[in-house]
Design an enzyme around this catalytic site. Sequence first.
Site, PDB file in Angstrom:
ATOM      1  N   ASP A 357       0.852  -1.179   0.000  1.00 54.70           N
ATOM      2  CA  ASP A 357       0.000   0.000   0.000  1.00 54.70           C
ATOM      3  C   ASP A 357       0.894   1.238   0.000  1.00 54.70           C
ATOM      4  O   ASP A 357       2.093   1.158   0.237  1.00 54.70           O
ATOM      5  CB  ASP A 357      -0.967  -0.005   1.183  1.00 54.70           C
ATOM      6  CG  ASP A 357      -0.247   0.026   2.526  1.00 54.70           C
ATOM      7  OD1 ASP A 357       0.964  -0.234   2.544  1.00 54.70           O
ATOM      8  OD2 ASP A 357      -0.900   0.300   3.549  1.00 54.70           O
ATOM      9  N   ASP A 624      -3.063  -2.533   6.801  1.00 53.05           N
ATOM     10  CA  ASP A 624      -3.179  -2.032   8.164  1.00 53.05           C
ATOM     11  C   ASP A 624      -4.577  -2.120   8.732  1.00 53.05           C
ATOM     12  O   ASP A 624      -4.767  -1.957   9.928  1.00 53.05           O
ATOM     13  CB  ASP A 624      -2.694  -0.575   8.239  1.00 53.05           C
ATOM     14  CG  ASP A 624      -3.616   0.377   7.483  1.00 53.05           C
ATOM     15  OD1 ASP A 624      -4.440  -0.105   6.674  1.00 53.05           O
ATOM     16  OD2 ASP A 624      -3.513   1.601   7.689  1.00 53.05           O
ATOM     17  N   ASP A 628      -8.148  -4.915   4.938  1.00 51.40           N
ATOM     18  CA  ASP A 628      -6.991  -5.574   4.331  1.00 51.40           C
ATOM     19  C   ASP A 628      -6.854  -7.027   4.763  1.00 51.40           C
ATOM     20  O   ASP A 628      -6.015  -7.753   4.223  1.00 51.40           O
ATOM     21  CB  ASP A 628      -5.699  -4.837   4.700  1.00 51.40           C
ATOM     22  CG  ASP A 628      -5.668  -3.414   4.176  1.00 51.40           C
ATOM     23  OD1 ASP A 628      -6.138  -3.198   3.050  1.00 51.40           O
ATOM     24  OD2 ASP A 628      -5.185  -2.524   4.901  1.00 51.40           O
TER      25      ASP A 628
END
Length: 986
Positions: A357, A624, A628
Amino acid sequence: PSRSPTSTLQKPASKNIHPQQPPPQIIMVMGDDKQPEAEAPADESKIPPLNPEDPLLGLTDEQIKESLSTFGKNEIFIPETPLWKLFLKQFIGFLPILIELAAIVSIAVQDYTDFGIILAMLVINACLGFHEEYKAKKSLDELSHQLESEVAVRRNGKTVQLNVKELVPGDVVLLVGGTIVPADTQWIKGDTVSVGTAPLTGEPIPRKYPGEHGDVILSGTTVVAGECYGRVLRTGEHTEIGNAQKEIMADKTVSVVSVFQKKIMLVVQILVSASFALVIAVLLVQGLYYDGFNANVSQTILDALVILIASIPIALPLVLQVNMALGASHLATSYHAVVTSLPALQDIASMSMLCSDKTGTLTTANMSIITNQIFASDGFTAEEVILYGYLCSNADKKDDPIDRAIVSAFNDTGNSSDGYVQTEIIGFNPSVKRVVAFVKSGDKILTIAKGLPAKILDTEAGAPDEHELQWKVDKIKDHAFIRSVNEIDTSLSSSGYKTIAIAVCEGNARELGDAAVWKFAGLLPMLDPPREDTPATIESLHHANISVKMITGDHANVGKETSRLIGLGTNVLPGEEMRNAPSETKNDIIWNADGFAAVLPSDKREIVLVLRNHFGLVTGMTGDGVNDAAALSAAQVGIAVAGATDAAKNAADLILTEEGLSPIYGAVLESRRIFARIKAYVVYRVAASIVLVLTLSIVIFVTSCAVDSLMIIILALLNDVSMIPVAYDNAKATTKPQLPVAKTLVLQSLFYGLVQAGLSLMFIFSMANSRNEKYAIDLEGVNNEGCNGEARGFIWFHLVMVTELMIFSVRAPSFVLLSPPPSMYLVLSVVLTVIIGGLLSGLLQMWTVPGADIGWIIIFNVGAFLLVDLMKIQFRKMIGEEPGEVIANDELLEPTSRTETQKTVEKGERYRTHVESIVSVADRSHCVEVKSKSVLPGFFSLGGETLMDNGYVNVRMSVAGLAANSTAPTARGPRSRRTKQVSSPY
């Protein structure tokens, strides 16, 4: 603005929670082997009541003390195996049992000397194993302390962060998206929360609380959307999951076994099986052809028995366990990366592709509003746009990068929000990509939205979503206005700015429904600069043949600009393009892209699964949030970045305790070093067994000369003890991933074993047929009565030299003289063993090998060692096991400027290495075993059951999943400390 306690912006949520994810929420406390008496069920009448005037006041110090005394801590007792049992377990397992059978045979034929030596061999190995394993266990225990979780608790009118084991009935806790519920908790106030109950119920669809299922949220479930305050009702063993875990712990254990471990065990079983066949052959040849059954039955049996003893790599489990345990500890202390299960080290060492990410990992997440670039629509000013953004944020969420930036920018303006009171907020959700707040201003109500520009203009942009509020701004049909907004947004994003759109509705949009009129207020441009070390980390990962794909929720132009700044390619595609692509081209799009922007949580999981299952690469994924978790669980290497939520950490294999991408690079290098050591030892030990078995067997077949069984046992013991320093060897990481391919391990072992056995036999028979009687050895003896002591000593010391020197060739990635040197401990261990071997062969009265012969043995073995090492290089090329370039150290490489063409060429070179690193379908997962707590299964494992948490770093993880069902959970790691909560980018 003023806020109610329930207005805190929650972490974005997703319904794609992995249904098999075990809930390791309840703390397990270790104790002695005796189980304490079960406590009586919790008496809820003794739970301190809520404060009638302020339910969120929390417990007082006196109430906490009383509740703790009554109910105890929020933990479950686990019987801890005492040290004496740990020592005895060193004698249980497939390999120790074979040695014990050899001891039984020795005493059966009344060879008490050999029996004593075999027994001493077992005890020495057990002592060494106990010492090393206990040290490794202590290292892992230290890691488990880093993996304990915290939760926000209201006490004495204040909010404090407490370890979950400190919770007591009556506590008021704050549950937000991504939190795993720490105790059975009754909903008090806040949103109607969506809770994933799959660990307890098996249902994949989250339940709503309060609702048809009541208002008590059970421990171990996961809050996937919304936030609320709850009152703790039951803790520890009194919870539903705690009671189930306590019962299951009595008779079952869960262990996770890596693909690498299973393959090693298979190789060892094949080796021992082949040795059994040779044992039978030696027994028949000695007994029948050389008349051993009539001359000396017991000696004939012992001659065959030593072949079996020579084949058993008894120290193999110890070396594996110590390497992985100490490696896991080193990762945590030196690289700020905590592995959640030991087999995860294998996947990290094998990783070829990393999906990362952007916000907070590649960039700093220290966002700032560029106030002179704020775009205000007609009828609004820049000051109003930032005010409305502030009213739709939460000043208390200081760890949320977007809200923090907006609040800071508003405060810098010096304007006041007096007269506005935020009464409710619908928090961010990655599937809807917006936040909605209800604000009271005098007698009026404002509904304010902020989020992804496309979703603020038209909530059906991209695809319809499930948000309760849907709208189109009043100028949605004004094509000139929409074109102008899009052009400004594109211009800002092309310059690297992240844009947040603001819209306002006068009145309560929930009550107005379709009559609500939404006005587009403007755009807030944000700058999120890359981390200082990100370009160097990307450069270093690429050098290690790990390609990085950036996956972000930001606009594609922002992604392209960030990619350009950090050294990635700029082929960053919108997630919509991938979603709408035909199935036959989608996989190629994922393979060729440098990254994806404006993605949904489902896109992340799909990208990971395509790279993993279709292309066969070991794939890593960073994340995080609870949104996810599905992608982290799908990846072989799920990486929870610093500050990740409980759900993300629970799904991860690797938990970073330092921000940025650089800890991943350090973890990769250390994991590759760990498995370089392990693979070197496995190849060495199997090859050494082949050399010993073939050499001893063929010499017996040809001449009936059998080396003293006592000395072969001593040789096996010397080999095992001298190789323990391999766990601390100075291994170097290389630019190629370390793959768990059993075929190459077997081929390399066969290469060393067969070549060295052939050279050994050639040398032994050449010396036996030497015309120079000064150096000749007698393998047949007078009247073919068998070889003399000098010949037996000659063969024994030669085998000592062969097996000891071999480790230096096996461990070297290239030619031994050009490879990184071994550790001093390993060098001293081998040299000392060779000296002891030389002294024994030359001084023992039964042998007395002449010094000249010892000299010839040394000269021949040094020459043979160098020859075989040169042949090794070509053989590894033939089987595709070239190690790649050695990475000298852990320092990040200095990035160099490249054109897009140069980046594309280098990417093609990495991809060719990726094709060579494809992992077979059978090697893409770990084996999770559920076993009853009986002794028998331990006899058929590598080393029996140990106290190293069955492969898990944290013992909590090994039982949590059993509360939900009778099958094993997926091989995922334990929960860890939740330090902060970071929102996904819009």
